[in-house]
Design a protein around this motif. Sequence first.
Motif, PDB file in Angstrom:
ATOM      1  N   LYS A  68      12.219   8.459   2.290  1.00 23.43           N
ATOM      2  CA  LYS A  68      11.738   7.640   3.399  1.00 23.43           C
ATOM      3  C   LYS A  68      10.267   7.882   3.651  1.00 23.43           C
ATOM      4  CE  LYS A  68      12.123  10.340   7.514  1.00 23.43           C
ATOM      5  NZ  LYS A  68      10.734  10.083   7.826  1.00 23.43           N
ATOM      6  N   CYS A  69       9.740   7.051   4.534  1.00 16.59           N
ATOM      7  CA  CYS A  69       8.337   7.150   4.942  1.00 16.59           C
ATOM      8  C   CYS A  69       8.045   8.531   5.521  1.00 16.59           C
ATOM      9  CB  CYS A  69       8.076   6.073   5.980  1.00 16.59           C
ATOM     10  SG  CYS A  69       6.771   6.405   7.152  1.00 16.59           S
ATOM     11  N   THR A  70       6.877   9.054   5.196  1.00 19.90           N
ATOM     12  CA  THR A  70       6.501  10.390   5.670  1.00 19.90           C
ATOM     13  C   THR A  70       5.338  10.344   6.656  1.00 19.90           C
ATOM     14  OG1 THR A  70       4.914  10.607   3.898  1.00 19.90           O
ATOM     15  CG2 THR A  70       7.142  11.386   3.452  1.00 19.90           C
ATOM     16  N   TYR A  71       4.974   9.159   7.109  1.00 21.19           N
ATOM     17  CA  TYR A  71       3.736   8.975   7.881  1.00 21.19           C
ATOM     18  C   TYR A  71       2.550   9.452   7.048  1.00 21.19           C
ATOM     19  CZ  TYR A  71       4.786   7.386  12.701  1.00 21.19           C
ATOM     20  OH  TYR A  71       5.099   6.651  13.809  1.00 21.19           O
ATOM     21  N   CYS A  72       2.705   9.407   5.748  1.00 23.27           N
ATOM     22  CA  CYS A  72       1.654   9.890   4.843  1.00 23.27           C
ATOM     23  C   CYS A  72       1.183  11.279   5.266  1.00 23.27           C
ATOM     24  CB  CYS A  72       0.490   8.916   4.776  1.00 23.27           C
ATOM     25  SG  CYS A  72       0.895   7.419   3.874  1.00 23.27           S
ATOM     26  N   PHE A  73       2.131  12.171   5.399  1.00 28.10           N
ATOM     27  CA  PHE A  73       1.820  13.525   5.869  1.00 28.10           C
ATOM     28  C   PHE A  73       0.766  14.189   5.000  1.00 28.10           C
ATOM     29  CE2 PHE A  73       3.417  16.634   2.830  1.00 28.10           C
ATOM     30  CZ  PHE A  73       3.990  15.775   1.909  1.00 28.10           C
ATOM     31  N   ALA A  81       0.844  -1.194   0.000  1.00 22.47           N
ATOM     32  CA  ALA A  81       0.000   0.000   0.000  1.00 22.47           C
ATOM     33  C   ALA A  81       0.876   1.238   0.000  1.00 22.47           C
ATOM     34  CB  ALA A  81      -0.919  -0.003   1.215  1.00 22.47           C
ATOM     35  N   CYS A  82       1.985   1.162   0.717  1.00 20.51           N
ATOM     36  CA  CYS A  82       2.897   2.301   0.766  1.00 20.51           C
ATOM     37  C   CYS A  82       3.495   2.565  -0.596  1.00 20.51           C
ATOM     38  CB  CYS A  82       4.002   2.051   1.781  1.00 20.51           C
ATOM     39  SG  CYS A  82       5.150   3.423   1.897  1.00 20.51           S
ATOM     40  N   LYS A  83       3.914   1.510  -1.264  1.00 22.80           N
ATOM     41  CA  LYS A  83       4.472   1.677  -2.610  1.00 22.80           C
ATOM     42  C   LYS A  83       3.446   2.315  -3.526  1.00 22.80           C
ATOM     43  CE  LYS A  83       8.537  -0.603  -3.011  1.00 22.80           C
ATOM     44  NZ  LYS A  83       9.603  -0.939  -3.928  1.00 22.80           N
ATOM     45  N   VAL A  96      -6.197   7.913   8.084  1.00 19.98           N
ATOM     46  CA  VAL A  96      -4.987   7.277   8.611  1.00 19.98           C
ATOM     47  C   VAL A  96      -4.008   7.100   7.457  1.00 19.98           C
ATOM     48  CG1 VAL A  96      -6.024   6.019  10.538  1.00 19.98           C
ATOM     49  CG2 VAL A  96      -6.033   5.006   8.257  1.00 19.98           C
ATOM     50  N   PRO A  97      -2.740   6.865   7.743  1.00 23.11           N
ATOM     51  CA  PRO A  97      -1.793   6.600   6.655  1.00 23.11           C
ATOM     52  C   PRO A  97      -2.201   5.383   5.838  1.00 23.11           C
ATOM     53  CG  PRO A  97      -0.603   7.075   8.673  1.00 23.11           C
ATOM     54  CD  PRO A  97      -2.058   6.980   9.047  1.00 23.11           C
ATOM     55  N   ALA A  98      -1.693   5.324   4.625  1.00 26.04           N
ATOM     56  CA  ALA A  98      -2.103   4.264   3.703  1.00 26.04           C
ATOM     57  C   ALA A  98      -1.849   2.870   4.251  1.00 26.04           C
ATOM     58  CB  ALA A  98      -1.370   4.434   2.378  1.00 26.04           C
ATOM     59  N   CYS A  99      -0.725   2.691   4.933  1.00 26.73           N
ATOM     60  CA  CYS A  99      -0.410   1.350   5.423  1.00 26.73           C
ATOM     61  C   CYS A  99      -1.361   0.933   6.536  1.00 26.73           C
ATOM     62  CB  CYS A  99       1.039   1.288   5.896  1.00 26.73           C
ATOM     63  SG  CYS A  99       1.473   2.547   7.090  1.00 26.73           S
ATOM     64  N   VAL A 100      -1.785   1.899   7.320  1.00 28.04           N
ATOM     65  CA  VAL A 100      -2.718   1.603   8.406  1.00 28.04           C
ATOM     66  C   VAL A 100      -4.070   1.227   7.812  1.00 28.04           C
ATOM     67  CG1 VAL A 100      -3.874   2.539  10.432  1.00 28.04           C
ATOM     68  CG2 VAL A 100      -1.515   3.188   9.930  1.00 28.04           C
ATOM     69  N   GLU A 137       0.601   3.994  -2.740  1.00 30.86           N
ATOM     70  CA  GLU A 137       0.151   5.324  -2.332  1.00 30.86           C
ATOM     71  C   GLU A 137       1.194   6.380  -2.672  1.00 30.86           C
ATOM     72  OE1 GLU A 137      -2.609   6.296  -0.686  1.00 30.86           O
ATOM     73  OE2 GLU A 137      -2.103   8.269   0.098  1.00 30.86           O
ATOM     74  N   ASN A 138       2.434   6.071  -2.376  1.00 31.08           N
ATOM     75  CA  ASN A 138       3.466   7.088  -2.521  1.00 31.08           C
ATOM     76  C   ASN A 138       4.258   6.954  -3.798  1.00 31.08           C
ATOM     77  OD1 ASN A 138       3.129   8.521   0.042  1.00 31.08           O
ATOM     78  ND2 ASN A 138       3.613   6.524   0.907  1.00 31.08           N
ATOM     79  N   ASN A 139       3.769   6.088  -4.684  1.00 30.56           N
ATOM     80  CA  ASN A 139       4.402   5.953  -5.985  1.00 30.56           C
ATOM     81  C   ASN A 139       5.890   5.644  -5.841  1.00 30.56           C
ATOM     82  OD1 ASN A 139       4.481   5.973  -8.764  1.00 30.56           O
ATOM     83  ND2 ASN A 139       4.864   8.174  -8.898  1.00 30.56           N
TER      84      ASN A 139
END
Lengths: 410, 751, 235
Positions: free
Chosen positions: C159-164, C22-24, C184-188, C26-28
Motif C-alpha cells: 500500500k501507499c507509504t506517504y512516500c516515507f 507518479a505513484c506507480k 513532498v510525496p511523489a503524487c503531490v 516512483e514506487n515501482n
Amino acid sequence: MQLSFTPIKGTSRKYKVLVAVLAVLALTGIVAYMVSYLEGLRLWGINNSVSWGQLITVDIFFIGLSAGSLVVSSLVYVFGQERYKPIGRMAVFMGLLLMIGAMVCVLTDLGRPEKMWRLFMYGYLSNMKSMFAVNGIFYAGYIGLLVAYLAAALANSKLTKVIAPVAVLWAILVHMGTGAIFGFIETRGIMYSPLKPVEFISAAFASGLALVMLLSYVTLKLGKRPISKDMYVSLGRMLIVLIIVLVVLVVTDKLTHFYPPARESVLFLTQGPWSWIFWGMQVTLGYVIPLIILCHPKWGKTVKGIMIACLICVIGIFGERMGIIFPGLSQPLQYYPGEIEGVWGVRGGFPIMPAETLMTVGIFSLLGLMYVLGLKFLQLLPTAGSEGTADEGSEATAEQKALAAEGGTT
Amino acid sequence: MSQLTPDSKNELQGKRSSNGSGMSRRAFLGISAAAAAALTAIVVIKRPKPDETLDKGTESAVETEQFIFTSCLNCPTRCAIKVRVVNGKAVRIFGNSNSPYSDGKTCPRSHVGLQVLYNPDRFTTTPLARVSGRAKGNGVDLENDFERISWDEAISRIAQKLGSISPEKLLMLQGLNTNSNEDLIRQFARAYGTTNLFHEESLEMAADVEGKRMADGRDNSGYELRSENASETSTKYILAFGASIVESEKPLARNIHLWGELRRGTPNGSKVVVIDPRYSVTAAKADQWIPINPGTEGAMAMAMANVIIGEDLIDHDFIDNWTTGFENFKTVATSYRFSPEEVAKITGVDAEVIRETAMDFARSRPSVAWSGESATSWAYGSYASHAIFCLNALVGSIDVPGGIVYQESPPYRPLPLDVTEGGISFRELADLVRNGSVEAALGFNSNLIMSVPSTKKWNDALKNLPYYVHIGPAMNEMAAYADIILPACTYLEEWGYESAIPGSGYAEARIKQPVVSPLYESSAIATILYDLATEMGSPVSDPFMAMGGSAVGFGEEFVRYRTETFVSWEDFRRDGVWVGEDYQYYKYDEIFHTPSDRFEFKSTHLERLLNVSLPGEDTQRPFMMGIYRPVMEMRSGVQNCPWAQEVFLVMDGIGWNNVVEMNREAAERMGIGDGDEVVVESEFGEIEAEARVRQGILPGAAAMATGQGRYASGRWADDIGVNPNEVIGIEYDEESGQPSYFSTRVKIRKA
Amino acid sequence: MAKWGMIIDLDKCVGCQACSLACKSENNVPHGSPHEWKRHQDLYWHKVIAVTEGEYPTVNTQIIPMPCMHCEHPPCVNVCPAKATYQRGDGIVMQNFRRCIGCRYCIIACPYGSRNFNFKDQADEEYDRPDLPPDLDLSYVGHIGPWPYPRRTRGVVEKCTYCFHRIDQALEKGVDIGSPDGVVPACVEACPAEARFFGDLDDPESEVSRLLATRNSFKLREEMSTHPKTIYLPR
Ligand SMILES: Nc1nc2c(c(=O)[nH]1)N[C@H]1C(S)=C(S)[C@@H](COP(=O)(O)OP(=O)(O)OC[C@H]3O[C@@H](n4cnc5c(=O)[nH]c(N)nc54)[C@H](O)[C@@H]3O)O[C@H]1N2
Ligand SMILES: Nc1nc2c(c(=O)[nH]1)N[C@H]1C(S)=C(S)[C@@H](COP(=O)(O)OP(=O)(O)OC[C@H]3O[C@@H](n4cnc5c(=O)[nH]c(N)nc54)[C@H](O)[C@@H]3O)O[C@H]1N2
Ligand code: SF4
Ligand code: SF4
Ligand code: SF4
Ligand code: SF4
Ligand code: SF4
Ligand SMILES: [Mo]
C-alpha cells in the motif's frame, strides 16, 4: 455397560482402492499447492476484493465441525452420558482431524507460508490485538489438547475426565475466536456483528453434531458394527434444539441489521447476487429442511431420516460459511455516497479456479485419508455386542454399497 | 504479428549484478517435509525470492545519476521535462520547473514516457525491407515478410528510389514529430521538390484554425488562461465549445495547472461553462454543463451574439476601431433567425440558458469562448469556428490579459530554404492517394490508417501505394504497409528543440536531449534525413550542408545552429528552456494579418450554421457519433503502455478498453444495458463494442474514446477496444478540406 | 513529532490521474494486464474514483483521488497478526514486507480499499529496477537514494507509504517538508493542478493546517471512526 473398541482390518481390495483414491486426490492437492506457491496466488480465484476464498471458507467450516464434534464427545466424557459412548472416540478423533484440516487451510492460504511462525509468536512478534494472532494461540493450544484428549480417550485413561472439560471449553473459545475474526470487521457489513462469535459457535454445534452423527453412522454401518437407533434419535432431538438456537441468533442478527439506516449489507446478502447462498443453502438446507425432517413424526424417528437431515444440515452450514466470505467480501465498499463508476465500484467476483479447487478437494481427501487410516490403526470403533439394532437405512447409496461390501471383509 | 525479441538489456544486466540477483526466479531448490509441517502436511519449498533480495545490505546500487532536461512528446503541447537517469537507465520523469509555460507541471502521460521509451515491442533490428511479393496490410509478420538490411543499404535504396521518380510524386506523411524534425522534414521536401506534405494534425485542427484565420489572418492564436492575484486580469469566464480543457485540449498540462489556480486563486474563482454533448471530465469539473445537439455550436454562438449585441454589451472601443464587417455581422446576428428562441429549437438548449450564458459571458470580462477541435469538425466547421471566435471580439477579449493572445516564437536562426506553405489538406491527400498519382511515400512517425475516418476504405489505397517507407520506433498499423521500415528513435533519445504552442503569448524554446543513447539499432529522424539527403547529393543535401552538418552529430549541430543566436548552448542545456520577453498586449496595429489589417467579421456564410441536421432526424440512424480523447490516450505512444491502459477512462472507472457511451434513457428504450455488447453501424462500416450506459450524455448522441482498436501496435495495445474511426464518415469542411469527424449518424443495436 | 497528513482539494483536482501514475513510477509498483484487470488482481497504491449522482441533464460526478488515508486509528494495523502493518510515530501507516505473512486480513479490514495483494512476480524486466536500493529495514533512516523497492516481493500486501522514503531523507538532510520548495510525496509533486498538499497537521503554521482552518473539509467514511489523515476540501 462395557464397550470394547477395535480397529478395522483394512485388508480388503475395496479398502485399499479407497485409500489409494484418497491418497491420489490428496497428492493432487499438494501438487496444486506447490504450483500455486511457485506461480503466485494469481492462480486462485481470490482477488483484491474477495481476498479470502475457498480455503478460508473450508477453514471456518472445519473449525466449526471440529468444535461441534468435541461437544458431542463431551456428552460422554464430561457429562458421562453412557449411551453416547459408541461414538465418543470417533468424535474426539474427528475433532482433531478437522482441526488439522483447518490449519492446513489457513496456512496454505497465506501468501508467504514460510513466515507462518509469526502467527504463533504470542505477542513477541505478533500483534495480540489481532484476532488472527489471538486465534493462533487458541488453535495451537487446541491441537495440543486434542492430541492429549484423544490419547487419553484411547487409553481409557482417568485423565480423560480432566482433559475433556478443558478441551471442550477451549473448543468453544476457538470457535468464538474464529467468529470474532469476522465479527470485529466494521467495514464489512455482512460480517460485522457482536453476535458473530455466538452465532459461529451455535452453527458449529449444529453442524458438528450433524457431521458426527452422519459419519459415525456410515462408519459403523460399513464396519458392520452395532448401531444404536435410540442414540441417534436422541441426538436428532438435540440437533433440533441446536438448529433452533441458531435460527434465533441469525434472525436476531439479520433483523437488527435490517433496520434502517445502515441496512445495505443485509439487503445485499438477502437480495443481492449471492442471495442464493443465503436463502438456498443457509436457510433452506441448513435450517428448514433438517427441521422439517427431524420434527416430522415419522421421518424424525427413523435413522435414515435423521441421517438425511444431518447430511442436508451439514451442506447448509457450509453454505452459511460461504455466506460470510463471498457476499461479505464482494459487497462494494462505499467510499463516497453515490454510484461509484466502473472497476472501483463493482462487486467483487470469485471465479472457480482449478488450482484452488484441487487444493480444496485435496484437503478434503487428506482428511478422508487420515480418517480411514485412523480407523485401521486406532481403536475407534465399538465392537458388536452392545445394544441396539443394526438394520436401519437399508437403501444406501451406490457409494455406500461399495463401502458396505468392503466392510464385510473386515 | 510476432515480436522480434529484444535481445538488449545486455549492458543493464552487467550492472544488475550489484544487486546480487542473477535470480532464476522459478528455481526450485527442494521439498522438505519439516517435522512440524508433517503434522499439517505443509510442504515447505525454498523460494529463492524475497529475503535474498531484501537482506542485501543498505548500500545503494546507484552508480551514476543524472537529471537531463528535455521535452515531452506525448501530445503536441511538448512540455519541458526532466528525466532522472540512473546507471544509464531512464527511471523517472518530472516537469522542468524552469519552464514558466506550465510552471514545471506535466500531465499524467509524461510519466508514461518511460513506457514509450522502453516499449517491449520496439523495433530491435536494423532496417527491414519487405520480401518482394509479400502482401501488405493487416497480418504482417515481421519475421517472415521482412528481411534485415543494413542502414547503409536502406538509405541507398531509398535514395535511389527518390532519385528515380519525379519529385511531385512523393508524398510525405507526418504524425506527431518534434518541431525540429518537422523543420527538417520541410527542408527536405522543399529541397527535393515536393509540396505533398501532409500533417496528421490537420485531420482535426484545420477547420478550427481556418475559422480563426478568416477573422485575424493568423494561425497562432491561443487562449491565455490567466490567473493572478490582481484579479482584474484573471480570466473570469471560460466558455468551452467542445474543448475538453482539462482532458485533451492543447496545451493540456498548462491548462490543468492554470485550472487549479483559477479555481481557488482569485477571490471568487473563475466560472467555467462547458458546451458538449458528452459530460466530459471538464464538464464534471466545470460550474455548468450545457448539453447541446452536435454540430449546432455555431448557431449557439450566433444566438449569443444576438443577445450580446441586443443588450449592447459589446466592447465598442475595440469594435469601432479595430474591426471591419461588424455592421453586416450585426444584421445577420440580430435577425430573427438567430434569436435565442429560434436557435433553441435546433441546439436543444433553452433560450433562457442561451440568454443567461451570453450575458454572463459578456459581463464577466476578461472572458474567452474556446472552440475545441471537435466542435468544429463539421461540414461548416470553419464558419462555426469563426462564429465562436467572433464572440471573443464582441467582448473585446482579443489581445488582452486573460483573453486571446498571439503566440510568439523563439527567434531561431532562419532555415536555409524558406518554407511557408502548410502542406496539403486531407481532401487533397485522399485524392492524391486514390487516383494513384503517388509513386513513393515517406511516413514520419505516422499512423495514418488509424487516424483517418473510414479506416477500412483506406486499406486498399494504402496497399496499392507503390513504395512506402515507414519511419518510427515501433511496429504499428501503418508499418504493415511499408516496403522499408526504418527504426527511429523515440523523443527521449534524440536531439531537437520545441517551441511553445499557442497559449502563453510569450515565446518559449525547449531543448530535446537524448536521455539515453538510441536503443537497439534505432536512429534519430534528423540523422535519417541527413543521411538520405547526403546520399542523394545536391540540391537535396544543400540545406543540410548549409546548417553545418557533419556526419557524426548532425542532430545536435542542427539544434545549435538554430538556437545559438538567442541562447548560449551551455545555458540551453543546463536550463532546458529559453523564455522570451514578456508578452505585450493591445498590439492591435500589428496583430491582424487580414487584407484590411483589422479583425474581420465575416457574415456571408453564417446563415449556413442554421442549416444543420439533428440527431434523430434520420430515423434509420438516430444517433450522432461523437469522438473524444481521454486524458490517457497516448498520442505518440499508440497505447502500448500498460500504465496508460490501466486507468484509461477515469470517468467510467474503465481500463484496457473503450466503450460506446450512451444515455441511460435512450439505451433503456432499446433494451440495452450497461456492459452489453452493441453493434454500431453507419453508412461506412460496423463495429462491435461494449455499451456504457450513463447519465452524462445527450440522449441523441453516442460517444467513444479514440486510441484503442489497434491490431499491430504491440502487446499492451492490440485487441483492446475498437477504433471508432471505422464507422466515421467522410465529409469535408468547405474551407479547410478537413474531414468532419462528428457528423456521422449511427444506428446502435444489441449484438 | 510531526504528524503527516495530506489534503486534496476537489475543486482544483481535474481527475487527470497524474498522481496515480507518479505513484506507480516512483514506487515501482508493477503494472497489470487486461486479464488481471478483469480479475481485480492488479496493484494500485493510489486510485482515482468517479462517483455519480443525479440524472440527465443534472448529473454530478465527483472525481476523488484516493491514496491510503493513513488513518489515525487504522483498522489494518489492528488486525495485522504479524505486526507487518504498523503505525510510525509520525502517524504514517507502514508495511514491512519482511514480516508480512500474506494473510490478507488487512485488505478485508481496510474501509478504503487501499491495500492490494501482490499476486505474482514482477513480469517485465523493464520494470525490474536494479538502480533502486534494496528494501531496507524500515527503522533505518540513513539510506541513500529515495526508492525502497527495487524488486517486488510476491505474496504480501502492499500500500501507499506517504512516500516515507522522501520524508525520511528530507528529515535526515534537514530539508523542509511540505512547503512549496520542500519535499513532498511523489503524487503531490506530480499533481499538475496543485490540488494536493502535504505537511504536518500538528504544526499550526503549516499549509495543511492553514487550509483546514480556513476551508470546509471532510474525510471519507467518517462513520468508520478511523480518523483519516488524508483529508478532502469539497468543491
Ligand atoms: N476519429 C478521430 N480520428 C482522429 C481524430 C479524432 O479526434 N477523432 N483526431 C485527429 C487528430 S487531431 C490527430 S492529431 C490525428 C493523430 O494521428 P497520428 O499522428 O497518426 O497519431 P499517433 O497515434 O500519434 O501516431 C504517431 C505514430 O508515431 C510513432 N511514434 C511514437 N513515438 C515516437 C517517437 O518518439 N519518435 C518517432 N519517430 N515516432 C514515434 C508511433 O508508432 C505512432 O504510431 O488523429 C486524427 N484522427
Ligand atoms: N489526452 C490527450 N490529449 C490530447 C491528445 C491526445 O491524443 N490525448 N491529442 C492532442 C491533439 S493532436 C489535439 S488536436 C487535441 C484535441 O483536443 P480537443 O479539442 O479537446 O478534442 P477532443 O478531445 O477530440 O474533443 C473534445 C470534446 O468535444 C466533445 N465533442 C464531440 N463532438 C462534439 C460536438 O459535435 N459538439 C461539441 N460541442 N462537442 C463535441 C467531446 O465529447 C469532447 O469532450 O488534443 C490534444 N491533446
Ligand atoms: S501535456 Fe502533452 S507534452 Fe505536456 S506532459 Fe502532457 S503529454 Fe507531455
Ligand atoms: S494529479 Fe492532481 S489533479 Fe490529477 S487526479 Fe491527482 S489530485 Fe487530481
Ligand atoms: S486507509 Fe486502510 S490501509 Fe490506510 S491506514 Fe486506513 S485502514 Fe490502513
Ligand atoms: S497480509 Fe500482511 S500486512 Fe496484512 S494483515 Fe496479514 S500479515 Fe499483516
Ligand atoms: S504518497 Fe507516495 S506512496 Fe502514497 S499515493 Fe502518493 S506517491 Fe503513492
Ligand atoms: Mo490533433
